[in-house]
Design an enzyme around this catalytic site. Structure first.
Site, short mmCIF file in Angstrom:
data_model
loop_
_atom_site.label_atom_id
_atom_site.label_comp_id
_atom_site.label_asym_id
_atom_site.label_seq_id
_atom_site.Cartn_x
_atom_site.Cartn_y
_atom_site.Cartn_z
CG HIS A 142 0.16 6.06 -0.57
ND1 HIS A 142 -0.95 6.68 -1.10
CD2 HIS A 142 -0.25 5.45 0.57
CE1 HIS A 142 -1.98 6.47 -0.31
NE2 HIS A 142 -1.60 5.70 0.71
CD GLU A 173 -4.78 6.39 2.12
OE1 GLU A 173 -4.51 5.19 2.39
OE2 GLU A 173 -3.93 7.28 2.13
CG HIS A 202 -1.71 1.20 1.48
ND1 HIS A 202 -3.02 1.32 1.10
CD2 HIS A 202 -1.37 2.36 2.08
CE1 HIS A 202 -3.45 2.52 1.46
NE2 HIS A 202 -2.47 3.16 2.06
CD GLU A 203 1.88 3.53 3.72
OE1 GLU A 203 2.14 4.63 3.18
OE2 GLU A 203 0.86 3.35 4.40
#
Length: 172
Positions: A67, A143, A63-64
């Site tokens: 980003h 997100e 997930h990070e």
């Protein structure tokens, strides 16, 4: 941790590997920051390391990394900056227009500057709240995209496991 982050960064096609950091905190948290895709940092809390399994952590790290790959740090900064510019500009223009309109009807002129000042403050508060809704919506969309990217990079089951672990930790 470093191997996992760097493996995910390679899979995401990042131009250079992000720095990896651990910070002391009981909170289960991770974040990505940095000005570009080639100059980024992914950091995790000691609480996350202690309370999540390796598969779940891989989902969080995917997930990070997403980003970073999407440039979300800079994008969100720019979106907030544009919203702030509109808030400042519109509040001053509307306050000026209203105070001038009221001044022309009532020629006394006393207190016109104070009225304009108060109107600017009121409009800034109202437009800031409305602007925050736009920023929150945009952030939520980023997100969701990072969750989908985390599932692609770390595996669907790892991302599901990470989300379930977070749900267990924050909503037992």
């Amino acid at each position: 941790l470093v191997e996992t982050v760097h493996g995910l960064a390679r899979a995401a096609g990042l131009p250079s590997l992000p720095e990896v950091g651990i910070y002391e905190s009981p909170e289960v948290n991770a974040f990505a920051t940095g000005p570009t895709r080639s100059r980024a940092l992914v950091a995790v809390s000691s609480g996350l390391l202690q309370r999540m399994g390796s598969k779940e952590m891989e989902g969080v790290l995917g997930h990070e990394i997403t980003h970073v790959a999407n440039g979300d740090m800079v994008t969100m900064t720019l979106v907030q900056g544009v919203i702030n510019a509109f808030v400042l500009f519109l509040s001053r223009v509307l306050a000026f227009a209203i105070s001038q309109g009221l001044r022309s009807r009532d020629d006394r002129g006393a207190g016109g500057g104070m009225l304009q000042f108060l109107l600017v403050i009121v409009f800034q508060i109202v437009f800031s709240i409305l602007g925050s809704l736009v920023v929150f919506w945009f952030s939520r969309q980023r997100e969701f995209r990072a969750d989908a990217g985390g599932a692609r990079l770390a595996g669907r089951q790892n991302m599901i496991g990470a989300l379930q672990a977070l749900q267990r930790l924050y909503d037992p």
